[in-house]
Scaffold this motif. Structure first.
Motif, PDB file in Angstrom:
ATOM      1  N   UNK A   1       3.866  -3.022   7.649  1.00 43.04           N
ATOM      2  CA  UNK A   1       3.323  -3.085   6.186  1.00 43.04           C
ATOM      3  C   UNK A   1       1.974  -3.367   6.385  1.00 43.04           C
ATOM      4  N   UNK A   2       1.552  -4.437   7.021  1.00 40.75           N
ATOM      5  CA  UNK A   2      -0.030  -5.014   7.025  1.00 40.75           C
ATOM      6  C   UNK A   2      -0.798  -3.827   7.864  1.00 40.75           C
ATOM      7  N   UNK A   3      -0.125  -3.056   8.676  1.00 41.47           N
ATOM      8  CA  UNK A   3      -0.920  -2.076   9.347  1.00 41.47           C
ATOM      9  C   UNK A   3      -1.001  -0.856   8.480  1.00 41.47           C
ATOM     10  N   UNK A   4      -0.414  -0.655   7.692  1.00 37.64           N
ATOM     11  CA  UNK A   4      -0.643   0.364   6.607  1.00 37.64           C
ATOM     12  C   UNK A   4      -1.767  -0.057   5.422  1.00 37.64           C
ATOM     13  N   UNK A   5      -1.478  -1.240   5.182  1.00 43.06           N
ATOM     14  CA  UNK A   5      -2.482  -1.830   4.217  1.00 43.06           C
ATOM     15  C   UNK A   5      -3.827  -1.788   4.896  1.00 43.06           C
ATOM     16  N   UNK A   6      -3.884  -2.282   6.050  1.00 41.86           N
ATOM     17  CA  UNK A   6      -5.494  -2.272   6.369  1.00 41.86           C
ATOM     18  C   UNK A   6      -5.969  -0.789   6.687  1.00 41.86           C
ATOM     19  N   UNK A   7      -4.926   0.174   7.142  1.00 41.14           N
ATOM     20  CA  UNK A   7      -5.591   1.495   7.071  1.00 41.14           C
ATOM     21  C   UNK A   7      -5.793   1.904   5.740  1.00 41.14           C
ATOM     22  N   UNK A   8      -5.118   1.550   4.858  1.00 46.24           N
ATOM     23  CA  UNK A   8      -5.632   2.138   3.530  1.00 46.24           C
ATOM     24  C   UNK A   8      -6.961   1.404   2.931  1.00 46.24           C
ATOM     25  N   UNK A   9      -7.246   0.432   3.388  1.00 45.94           N
ATOM     26  CA  UNK A   9      -8.604  -0.420   3.177  1.00 45.94           C
ATOM     27  C   UNK A   9      -9.677   0.413   3.791  1.00 45.94           C
ATOM     28  N   UNK A  10     -10.848   0.991   2.998  1.00 50.02           N
ATOM     29  CA  UNK A  10     -11.889   1.579   3.471  1.00 50.02           C
ATOM     30  C   UNK A  10     -12.662   0.856   4.662  1.00 50.02           C
ATOM     31  N   UNK A  11     -12.755  -0.551   4.549  1.00 51.62           N
ATOM     32  CA  UNK A  11     -13.317  -1.428   5.327  1.00 51.62           C
ATOM     33  C   UNK A  11     -12.494  -1.441   6.718  1.00 51.62           C
ATOM     34  N   UNK A  12     -11.318  -0.990   6.975  1.00 53.33           N
ATOM     35  CA  UNK A  12     -10.377  -1.010   8.038  1.00 53.33           C
ATOM     36  C   UNK A  12     -10.341  -2.255   8.891  1.00 53.33           C
TER      37      UNK A  12
ATOM     38  N   UNK B   1       0.824  -1.207  -0.015  1.00 55.34           N
ATOM     39  CA  UNK B   1       0.157  -0.084   0.021  1.00 55.34           C
ATOM     40  C   UNK B   1       0.825   1.448   0.001  1.00 55.34           C
ATOM     41  N   UNK B   2       2.272   1.242   0.090  1.00 55.43           N
ATOM     42  CA  UNK B   2       2.945   2.313  -0.109  1.00 55.43           C
ATOM     43  C   UNK B   2       4.349   2.068  -0.561  1.00 55.43           C
ATOM     44  N   UNK B   3       5.081   2.895  -1.131  1.00 53.92           N
ATOM     45  CA  UNK B   3       6.456   2.456  -1.687  1.00 53.92           C
ATOM     46  C   UNK B   3       7.413   1.844  -0.776  1.00 53.92           C
ATOM     47  N   UNK B   4       7.171   2.236   0.461  1.00 52.80           N
ATOM     48  CA  UNK B   4       8.180   1.689   1.449  1.00 52.80           C
ATOM     49  C   UNK B   4       7.924   0.172   1.772  1.00 52.80           C
ATOM     50  N   UNK B   5       6.804  -0.172   1.551  1.00 48.57           N
ATOM     51  CA  UNK B   5       6.169  -1.645   2.125  1.00 48.57           C
ATOM     52  C   UNK B   5       6.291  -2.718   1.128  1.00 48.57           C
ATOM     53  N   UNK B   6       6.160  -3.828   1.625  1.00 52.00           N
ATOM     54  CA  UNK B   6       6.372  -5.115   0.489  1.00 52.00           C
ATOM     55  C   UNK B   6       5.112  -5.899   1.218  1.00 52.00           C
ATOM     56  N   UNK B   7       4.685  -6.769   0.280  1.00 52.72           N
ATOM     57  CA  UNK B   7       3.542  -7.679   0.401  1.00 52.72           C
ATOM     58  C   UNK B   7       4.055  -8.695   1.641  1.00 52.72           C
ATOM     59  N   UNK B   8       3.055  -9.157   2.365  1.00 54.78           N
ATOM     60  CA  UNK B   8       3.581 -10.018   3.550  1.00 54.78           C
ATOM     61  C   UNK B   8       4.060 -11.552   2.822  1.00 54.78           C
ATOM     62  N   UNK B   9       3.441 -11.957   1.728  1.00 59.55           N
ATOM     63  CA  UNK B   9       3.649 -13.041   0.802  1.00 59.55           C
ATOM     64  C   UNK B   9       5.303 -12.901   0.556  1.00 59.55           C
ATOM     65  N   UNK B  10       5.494 -11.913   0.054  1.00 51.98           N
ATOM     66  CA  UNK B  10       6.879 -11.546  -0.281  1.00 51.98           C
ATOM     67  C   UNK B  10       7.933 -11.577   0.576  1.00 51.98           C
ATOM     68  N   UNK B  11       7.539 -11.049   1.747  1.00 50.89           N
ATOM     69  CA  UNK B  11       8.363 -11.056   2.851  1.00 50.89           C
ATOM     70  C   UNK B  11       8.623 -12.341   3.353  1.00 50.89           C
ATOM     71  N   UNK B  12       7.686 -13.452   3.396  1.00 47.29           N
ATOM     72  CA  UNK B  12       7.946 -14.741   3.563  1.00 47.29           C
ATOM     73  C   UNK B  12       8.837 -15.396   2.717  1.00 47.29           C
ATOM     74  N   UNK B  13       8.627 -15.163   1.541  1.00 41.17           N
ATOM     75  CA  UNK B  13       9.368 -15.565   0.334  1.00 41.17           C
ATOM     76  C   UNK B  13      10.879 -15.216   0.547  1.00 41.17           C
ATOM     77  N   UNK B  14      11.057 -14.066   0.697  1.00 41.91           N
ATOM     78  CA  UNK B  14      12.667 -13.308   0.817  1.00 41.91           C
ATOM     79  C   UNK B  14      13.254 -13.988   1.538  1.00 41.91           C
ATOM     80  N   UNK B  15      12.676 -14.019   2.897  1.00 45.07           N
ATOM     81  CA  UNK B  15      13.667 -14.474   4.233  1.00 45.07           C
ATOM     82  C   UNK B  15      14.143 -15.916   3.799  1.00 45.07           C
ATOM     83  N   UNK B  16      13.116 -16.725   3.119  1.00 43.39           N
ATOM     84  CA  UNK B  16      13.583 -18.125   2.699  1.00 43.39           C
ATOM     85  C   UNK B  16      14.659 -17.935   1.636  1.00 43.39           C
ATOM     86  N   UNK B  17      14.495 -17.034   0.781  1.00 45.30           N
ATOM     87  CA  UNK B  17      15.626 -16.995  -0.377  1.00 45.30           C
ATOM     88  C   UNK B  17      16.767 -16.736   0.352  1.00 45.30           C
TER      89      UNK B  17
END
Length: 421
Positions: free
Chosen positions: A144-155, A31-47
């Protein structure tokens, strides 16, 4: 090796636990340039483990999927392959989340096989580095997920329970702790004989610095105190701001910390979004203000006739206190009000901005090869933060730990501790 294996399982299990509350769709959002998807975090740390441990040290290892070597590289340019732009990570609908989880399980099994072999000191050091790297990404995943959820109108909520009630105790009055001048040492003193001894290279070498007499606040700045700055037109007075900060205030139309929204139903007129949902500011007045930039921290300090501490001042004090606080293990996932006498909140609650720019210590040398890119190439345009936050793992933080972000950063749990001469 058994201690290292147990540590590996614990850290990897924590990542699984943090991600288990999220849907596959949640884990795709960036949801913002600084963030990454959580799926990517899980993959990158394994990488990281596949790239720096299994490929070079396990001759029988076969990569899970060769394409992942490029896809989940973050910024290690010396590895040769062209790296996808960071902003494109949200488009990685394939591999699926299930395949990423299979990747994690595959690498975990191969690491387990590795543990059954002869002990290799260099590989052990890289595994320890990989585990600390993963703990960094655990914190990033939550912010990152906090920013994503804040960006979602459903909060949506990450944590479906209300913030725990804090004990009934008076907030300690902000007071000055006095420290004398003199020579002191900062930085981590590495034990080369212990392969499990760890710090990031930017914490070394340990070296001497001279400190003039200074005063440090006993706790972090609260939401109540920051609101006073706002009500005194803090965001409208250019005289309080550094030039780049004032330009950012005008460009982004800042008028409050990130995640504060106007709310006429709250007596303070604001509502604060947390990982447990939105709460009226009146319920959080005595908790540390968080999600503010270095520029905001500096402007507040200037308004109070104070300054931010240097990282040497901060470290000289923090090494004298126990390494405990409101960290990830508390489960609160939000800063809590101060409660201790003396120097409180030095660990946990909020990363504290310092007045120190991020640069290498005297005598600092880059690691050879790709790992030299880990911290060394970012020593430009960033400010040092100290102390960890409410989403930092407790066994990850220490007095010498040097975090760093650009001065406009707000999506991390960043706060303020005042200092003066």
């Amino acid at each position: 090796m058994s201690n290292l294996a147990a540590k590996y399982k614990s850290v990897r299990s924590t990542t699984r636990s943090l991600a288990a509350r999220l849907s596959a769709e949640d884990q795709m959002v960036q949801s913002c340039p600084e963030a990454s998807p959580v799926k990517w975090h899980q993959a990158h740390t394994t990488w990281f483990f596949e790239t720096f441990v299994l490929r070079p040290f396990l001759a029988s290892y076969r990569p899970f999927r060769e394409e992942f070597h490029r896809l989940f590289n973050s910024y290690y340019l010396s590895l040769g392959d062209e790296i996808p732009e960071k902003k494109s990570r949200t488009t990685f609908s394939r591999p699926s989340l299930d395949e990423v989880l299979d990747f994690r399980a595959y690498v975990d099994q191969e690491i387990e096989n590795f543990f059954a072999r002869a002990f290799d000191r260099e590989a052990a050091r890289l595994i320890i580095l990989g585990l600390n790297h993963e703990q960094q990404h655990q914190e990033l995943a939550l912010t990152d997920i906090k920013h994503a959820f804040f960006s979602n109108p459903m909060r949506p909520l990450y944590e479906s329970v209300a913030l725990p009630e804090e004990p009934a105790h008076p907030l300690p009055k902000m007071q000055w702790l006095n420290f004398e001048s003199g020579l002191t040492e900062i930085g981590y003193s590495s034990n080369a004989e212990d392969p499990l001894d760890f710090c990031f290279y930017n914490e070394t070498p340990r070296h001497r610095v001279y400190l003039d007499p200074f005063q440090l606040a006993n706790r972090e700045v609260t939401c109540r105190e920051y609101l006073e700055f706002m009500l005194d037109d803090g965001y409208l007075r250019s005289s309080l701001w550094l030039s780049d900060g004032w330009e950012k205030v005008k460009e982004a139309r800042w008028e409050a910390p990130l995640y504060w929204e106007r709310d006429s139903n709250d007596e303070m007129g604001w509502r604060v979004f947390t990982l447990s949902g939105g709460f009226g500011l009146s319920l959080l007045l005595d908790t540390p203000v968080c999600h503010i930039s270095f520029f905001e921290a500096d402007a507040f300090a200037r308004w109070r006739g104070c300054r931010l501490p240097t990282e040497a001042e901060w470290e000289s004090v923090s090494r004298q206190v126990p390494r405990r606080g409101n960290l990830l293990g508390s489960g609160r996932l939000h800063p809590a009000s101060a409660r201790e006498k003396g120097a409180d909140q030095l660990f946990g609650d909020c990363w504290e901005w310092t007045a120190s720019a991020y640069t290498g210590y005297p005598g600092y040398k880059l690691l050879p090869g790709a790992l030299g890119e880990y911290n060394g190439k970012f020593t430009s345009g960033q400010m040092i933060l100290r102390g960890g936050s409410c989403v930092t793992p407790a066994d990850h933080i220490r007095a010498t730990y040097r975090n760093f972000f650009p001065p406009t950063t707000r999506w991390q749990f960043t706060g303020i501790r005042l200092a003066t001469y």
